[in-house]
Design a protein around this motif. Structure first.
Motif, short mmCIF file in Angstrom:
data_model
loop_
_atom_site.label_atom_id
_atom_site.label_comp_id
_atom_site.label_asym_id
_atom_site.label_seq_id
_atom_site.Cartn_x
_atom_site.Cartn_y
_atom_site.Cartn_z
N PHE A 12 -36.98 -40.49 11.30
CA PHE A 12 -36.01 -41.57 11.40
C PHE A 12 -35.24 -41.43 12.71
O PHE A 12 -34.49 -40.49 12.90
N LEU A 13 -35.50 -42.34 13.63
CA LEU A 13 -34.83 -42.33 14.93
C LEU A 13 -34.24 -43.69 15.19
O LEU A 13 -34.88 -44.71 14.94
N GLY A 14 -33.03 -43.75 15.69
CA GLY A 14 -32.37 -45.02 16.00
C GLY A 14 -32.76 -45.50 17.38
O GLY A 14 -33.11 -44.72 18.25
N ILE A 15 -32.71 -46.82 17.58
CA ILE A 15 -32.87 -47.39 18.90
C ILE A 15 -31.75 -48.38 19.13
O ILE A 15 -31.11 -48.84 18.20
N ALA A 359 -41.59 -56.17 4.47
CA ALA A 359 -41.12 -54.79 4.66
C ALA A 359 -39.83 -54.77 5.47
O ALA A 359 -39.65 -55.57 6.39
N GLY A 360 -38.96 -53.83 5.12
CA GLY A 360 -37.75 -53.58 5.89
C GLY A 360 -37.86 -52.21 6.54
O GLY A 360 -37.95 -51.19 5.84
N LEU A 361 -37.89 -52.16 7.86
CA LEU A 361 -38.01 -50.91 8.61
C LEU A 361 -36.62 -50.55 9.14
O LEU A 361 -36.08 -51.24 10.01
N ASN A 362 -36.03 -49.51 8.58
CA ASN A 362 -34.65 -49.16 8.89
C ASN A 362 -34.59 -48.35 10.18
O ASN A 362 -34.91 -47.16 10.19
N LEU A 363 -34.16 -48.99 11.25
CA LEU A 363 -34.16 -48.38 12.57
C LEU A 363 -32.86 -47.66 12.88
O LEU A 363 -32.86 -46.67 13.59
N GLU A 364 -31.75 -48.17 12.36
CA GLU A 364 -30.46 -47.54 12.56
C GLU A 364 -29.63 -47.70 11.30
O GLU A 364 -29.70 -48.73 10.62
N TYR A 365 -28.84 -46.66 11.00
CA TYR A 365 -27.93 -46.72 9.86
C TYR A 365 -26.82 -45.73 10.12
O TYR A 365 -27.08 -44.54 10.37
N ALA A 366 -25.57 -46.19 10.11
CA ALA A 366 -24.45 -45.30 10.42
C ALA A 366 -23.19 -45.78 9.72
O ALA A 366 -22.90 -46.98 9.68
N ASN A 367 -22.45 -44.83 9.15
CA ASN A 367 -21.13 -45.07 8.58
C ASN A 367 -20.16 -44.13 9.29
O ASN A 367 -20.39 -42.92 9.32
N ARG A 424 -22.83 -49.74 10.08
CA ARG A 424 -23.78 -50.39 10.98
C ARG A 424 -25.21 -50.22 10.46
O ARG A 424 -25.54 -49.19 9.87
N GLU A 425 -26.03 -51.20 10.76
CA GLU A 425 -27.45 -51.12 10.41
C GLU A 425 -28.25 -51.91 11.43
O GLU A 425 -27.75 -52.83 12.07
N LYS A 426 -29.49 -51.51 11.58
CA LYS A 426 -30.45 -52.26 12.38
C LYS A 426 -31.79 -52.16 11.67
O LYS A 426 -32.27 -51.06 11.39
N VAL A 427 -32.38 -53.32 11.36
CA VAL A 427 -33.58 -53.37 10.53
C VAL A 427 -34.59 -54.32 11.17
O VAL A 427 -34.22 -55.41 11.63
N ALA A 428 -35.85 -53.91 11.20
CA ALA A 428 -36.93 -54.82 11.58
C ALA A 428 -37.60 -55.31 10.30
O ALA A 428 -38.03 -54.50 9.47
#
Length: 461
Positions: A12-15, A359-367, A424-428
């Protein structure tokens, strides 16, 4: 529960966010060096009118083949060297010694200052595993010719309504329709339906209207008798986004909306979508910021809602395995069918009969809050960072509970959330048709690896 062994462990890596959303980002881009004069002897004829260029190298580091891969570069331009940035910038790929070929590109997110202009450039490229390519970004031509390429990305925009279509899907935002009282549905700018292109088109819809529901909050409202009752405020309750900016082009189209949640101004939120030419996914990013201390029943993001008859199973990545469960309404309809980690690499609804996959590809997730993890205040606080899967009342959906007081001995428990808490979230979101779950999982993992390992950009000095 059924498991399929994966060939590798998903990392799991954020972009970085591709739209400005006020979120903290780890950027691979950097500002370009000052433009240099381009000798006419080193350029193809059609690039002679451009006076400046910046050379960059794109490097593939994940060992994956790339086809029409979107590349985003953030650059700074001297204001004296530019007349109309969106019209004159061109990107060219090196195709031989001193030979360059134009590739489709466009400008977005342009910011103008007295001495400089800042903008993002997006273009598409193919790349072999482990390969590298050189590109030149040209500017400094006050009278550029028309671009010699056209895109298959069709975009219609009217107010908060948008329809984006490529060869894989058509996404409709704010489809014109009436509610149960015969009144027009508000133009919130949330996604209403996704049409998947196959031998026969498949339409992903929800009986509730929108398929993308969050960010949202469930808060206490007081009745005339003084009783506390739960009320929901979803981002799709906006009659019109308080702040909105969109862009369209041959390579990508996108929209960003920001503002306080309707009827709950203690939460400021924003959502962006970006769609690409010749890619079966689109990218959503959201931010939810708590401005003042609040007491709520629930705070959520990452929710996608569909008609229950569209899908038969859920699959997801857990460690090195792909797991699977059937989508059946549980005996206790208010309880979730499953609970997953909030940063699960990916999850997908599938239909084994039609082959439909979402499909939901979770690219970033932060609280976080003020440089640390998001915290809450008060002894009643319970933080439930999980993905909940539901199948009831004719709908199937997943949602990420950030603060969740809905699944407790008491059906609704008020929880405290501290001011400054930010989520925050970022999903493809990826759509395609594949009837074999193993093959569907392999394809999802391939895209997950590509999206979490974007091409690296190196600027030439």
């Amino acid at each position: 529960m059924k498991c399929f062994k994966s060939a590798y462990v998903i990392l799991f890596l954020g972009i970085c966010l591709v739209l400005e959303s006020g979120c903290a980002r780890r950027r691979q881009e950097k500002a370009a060096k000052p433009g240099r004069f381009v000798p006419s002897s080193v350029l193809l004829t059609n690039f002679r009118p451009w006076r400046y260029y910046q050379e960059v190298t794109a490097v593939e580091t994940a060992g994956l083949e790339r086809k029409r891969e979107p590349v985003h570069i953030y650059m700074t331009f001297d204001a004296e060297e530019v007349t109309d940035l969106s019209q004159e910038v061109r990107v060219a790929e090196e195709v031989g010694r001193r030979r360059w070929k134009e590739v489709p590109c466009q400008i977005y997110d342009e910011i103008r200052r007295p001495a400089a202009l800042y903008a993002r450039i997006v273009f598409l490229t193919d790349m072999e595993p482990g390969g590298k390519k050189k590109f030149r970004i040209y500017w400094g031509n006050p009278n550029p010719p028309d671009r010699l390429y056209t895109g298959a990305l069709s975009t219609f925009v009217s107010g908060a309504a948008m329809s984006v279509e490529n060869s894989f899907y058509r996404v409709n935002i704010n489809v014109p329709r009436l509610d149960e009282y015969g009144q027009p549905i508000e133009e919130s700018g949330q996604i209403d339906e996704i049409v998947v292109k196959a031998e026969e088109e498949m339409v992903l819809t929800s009986p509730k209207g929108n398929v993308h529901w969050t960010p949202d909050v469930c808060y206490p409202a007081t009745t005339r008798t003084g009783e506390l009752v739960p009320r929901w405020s979803h981002i799709w309750n906006w009659e019109m986004p308080p702040n909105m900016v969109s862009f369209t082009g041959a390579v990508a189209s996108g929209v960003l909306r920001r503002g306080d949640l309707r009827n709950f101004p203690d939460i400021y939120t924003g959502v962006s979508y970006i769609f690409y030419l010749e890619q079966p996914y689109f990218v959503m990013a959201s931010e939810t910021r708590v401005k003042r201390p609040i007491r709520v029943y629930a705070l959520r993001n990452g929710e996608m809602v569909f008609n229950s008859d569209l899908f038969t199973h859920l699959i997801w990545q857990e460690d090195e395995y792909v797991k699977e469960i059937g989508l059946e309404e549980p005996e206790e309809v208010t309880e979730p069918l499953a609970e997953l980690a909030p940063d699960v690499p990916w999850l997908a609804f599938i239909n084994k009969e039609t082959g439909l996959v979402f499909a939901g590809l979770n690219l970033e997730y932060a609280n976080e809050r003020s440089g640390g993890p998001a915290v809450t205040a008060g002894p009643s606080t319970l933080v439930e960072n999980k993905f909940y899967i539901y199948c009831h009342y004719g709908i199937t959906y997943w949602t990420r509970g950030l603060v969740m007081g809905l699944h407790r001995p008491k059906p609704y428990t008020l929880l405290d959330v501290a001011a400054g808490s930010t989520y925050r979230e970022k999903v493809a979101y990826l759509v395609f048709v594949e009837k074999e779950p193993e093959l569907a999982a392999t394809r999802i993992k391939d895209y997950y690896q590509k999206l979490t390992h974007p091409l690296q950009i190196e600027f030439e000095e």
